[in-house]
Enzyme design. Structure first.
Site, PDB file in Angstrom:
ATOM      1  N   ASN A  83     -14.778 -14.139  13.943  1.00 32.05           N
ATOM      2  CA  ASN A  83     -14.936 -12.714  13.669  1.00 32.05           C
ATOM      3  C   ASN A  83     -13.790 -12.005  14.380  1.00 32.05           C
ATOM      4  OD1 ASN A  83     -15.591 -10.028  13.473  1.00 32.05           O
ATOM      5  ND2 ASN A  83     -17.466 -10.171  14.688  1.00 32.05           N
ATOM      6  N   ASN A 121      -4.517 -10.465   7.158  1.00 33.68           N
ATOM      7  CA  ASN A 121      -4.975 -10.118   5.819  1.00 33.68           C
ATOM      8  C   ASN A 121      -6.445  -9.702   5.765  1.00 33.68           C
ATOM      9  OD1 ASN A 121      -5.165 -10.452   2.694  1.00 33.68           O
ATOM     10  ND2 ASN A 121      -6.646 -11.932   3.500  1.00 33.68           N
ATOM     11  N   SER A 178      -1.980  -1.118   2.683  1.00 39.52           N
ATOM     12  CA  SER A 178      -2.425  -0.744   1.343  1.00 39.52           C
ATOM     13  C   SER A 178      -1.777   0.580   0.975  1.00 39.52           C
ATOM     14  CB  SER A 178      -3.949  -0.589   1.297  1.00 39.52           C
ATOM     15  OG  SER A 178      -4.366  -0.002   0.078  1.00 39.52           O
ATOM     16  N   TYR A 197     -11.137   3.300   5.178  1.00 36.17           N
ATOM     17  CA  TYR A 197     -10.150   2.304   4.744  1.00 36.17           C
ATOM     18  C   TYR A 197      -8.727   2.869   4.829  1.00 36.17           C
ATOM     19  CZ  TYR A 197      -8.150  -1.396   1.787  1.00 36.17           C
ATOM     20  OH  TYR A 197      -7.412  -2.445   1.295  1.00 36.17           O
ATOM     21  N   ALA A 198      -8.547   4.112   4.355  1.00 35.50           N
ATOM     22  CA  ALA A 198      -7.225   4.734   4.396  1.00 35.50           C
ATOM     23  C   ALA A 198      -6.727   4.903   5.830  1.00 35.50           C
ATOM     24  CB  ALA A 198      -7.269   6.089   3.678  1.00 35.50           C
ATOM     25  N   ALA A 199      -7.630   5.339   6.713  1.00 40.85           N
ATOM     26  CA  ALA A 199      -7.252   5.525   8.110  1.00 40.85           C
ATOM     27  C   ALA A 199      -6.854   4.198   8.747  1.00 40.85           C
ATOM     28  CB  ALA A 199      -8.407   6.150   8.888  1.00 40.85           C
ATOM     29  N   LYS A 203      -5.743   1.445   7.207  1.00 38.12           N
ATOM     30  CA  LYS A 203      -4.512   0.912   6.632  1.00 38.12           C
ATOM     31  C   LYS A 203      -3.285   1.726   7.056  1.00 38.12           C
ATOM     32  CE  LYS A 203      -6.213  -2.646   4.544  1.00 38.12           C
ATOM     33  NZ  LYS A 203      -5.886  -4.012   4.999  1.00 38.12           N
ATOM     34  N   ILE A 258      -4.953  -5.024  -7.155  1.00 34.90           N
ATOM     35  CA  ILE A 258      -4.695  -6.451  -7.353  1.00 34.90           C
ATOM     36  C   ILE A 258      -5.958  -7.120  -7.894  1.00 34.90           C
ATOM     37  CG2 ILE A 258      -3.905  -8.580  -6.258  1.00 34.90           C
ATOM     38  CD1 ILE A 258      -1.832  -6.329  -6.186  1.00 34.90           C
TER      39      ILE A 258
END
Length: 253
Positions: free
Chosen positions: A62, A89, A151, A163-165, A167, A196
Site C-alpha cells: 500500500n 503509476n 494527467s 484527482y486534479a489537485a 495530479k 486512455i
C-alpha cells in the site's frame, strides 16, 4: 539509460497502464519490480513476463503507508540488488462534484474521505516512493530515473477536485525533483495522459465514451502502449528531465 539489466520499480503494475509500461520496459531487458495492493492480480500479471528478456518480481504494498513503502524498497534492494528507475503509476478515482445543489438547496458535497483517499494514494504515495527510490539510488551511486504519471486533469476537470489537485501536485513534484536530484545524476519527468483505453475507462457507458471521443481532436482514445512508449522515451533519452509530456490526442482540458 540503457535499460538492459536495470532494475525498474513500477507501481500499480497489476493491470492497465502500469502493466503496459512494465511490459514495455521488460521487452528492453529491464528487470521489473511489480508493485500493487492486489496479490492475485500481481501473480497473473507476472506470468506475462516469462518470455521477455527482463525478469519480473512481485511485491504487495500500500504505497500510501510510509512503513510499507520503506520496507518495500529495502526488500527490492535485497532481492534485486538496487533501484535504477521508478514509475509512479498507481492511482485511484473517487470522483464527485465539490457541491451538488437543486433549487438553491445543497444536496451533497465531496466528502473528506473521498478527498483524502485520492490524495493519500495519488500524491502522498508518489512522494513516498520517489523519496525512497532517490534515497537508494544516491546511496548506491546509481544515476537513475523517476517517471511520474500525472494527467491532463491537473489543469482542472469537473467532478475531480481531489484527482486534479493530486495530479497537479505530481507535476510539481516532478519539476522539483528534477532540480533537486540532478546533482546526483537522477532525472525526473512525467507523462500526462488524456483519455486512455483501460479497465477504468472500460466501465464507462458506450454513449458517454462516444461523447468523450467527439471532444478529442484525433477522435479516438489512446492506448496503454501510447503511454508506455512515452515512458520508455523518457528512460532512454538522457537529456529529458523536469518536463511533463502530454499524451492526449491534442485534447488539453
Amino acid at each position: 539509460m540503457n535499460l538492459e539489466k536495470k532494475v525498474i520499480v513500477v507501481t500499480g503494475a497489476a493491470q492497465g497502464l502500469g502493466k503496459a509500461i512494465a511490459l514495455s520496459l521488460a521487452e528492453q531487458g529491464a528487470n521489473i519490480a511489480l508493485i500493487d495492493v492486489n496479490s492475485e492480480a500481481l501473480a497473473q500479471a507476472k506470468a506475462e513476463f516469462e518470455a521477455l528478456p527482463g525478469k519480473a518480481a512481485t511485491f504487495v504494498c500500500n504505497i500510501a503507508d510510509e512503513a510499507q513503502v520503506v520496507d518495500l524498497f529495502n526488500n527490492i534492494q535485497s532481492d534485486l540488488g538496487g533501484v535504477d528507475g521508478l514509475v509512479n503509476n498507481a492511482g485511484i478515482l473517487r470522483d464527485g462534484l465539490l457541491v451538488k445543489a437543486k433549487d438553491g438547496q445543497v444536496t451533497d458535497t465531496l466528502s473528506l474521505k473521498s478527498w483524502q483517499q485520492v490524495i493519500d494514494v495519488n500524491l502522498t504515495g508518489v512522494f513516498l516512493c520517489g523519496r525512497e527510490a532517490a534515497k537508494h539510488m544516491i546511496e548506491d551511486g546509481r544515476k537513475g530515473v523517476i517517471v511520474n504519471i500525472s494527467s491532463i486533469s491537473r489543469n482542472g476537470n469537473v467532478g475531480q477536485s481531489n484527482y486534479a489537485a493530486a495530479k497537479a501536485g505530481v507535476a510539481a513534484l516532478t519539476t522539483t525533483w528534477a532540480k533537486e536530484l540532478a546533482r546526483y545524476g537522477i532525472r525526473s519527468a512525467a507523462v500526462a495522459p488524456g483519455f486512455i483505453e483501460t479497465e477504468m475507462t472500460g466501465s464507462i457507458k458506450p454513449e458517454i465514451l462516444d461523447k468523450i471521443k467527439s471532444t478529442i481532436p484525433l477522435k479516438k482514445m489512446g492506448s496503454p502502449d501510447n503511454i508506455a512508449e512515452t515512458v520508455k522515451f523518457i528512460f532512454t533519452n538522457d537529456y529529458v528531465s523536469g518536463r511533463v509530456i502530454e499524451v492526449d490526442g491534442a485534447l488539453r482540458l
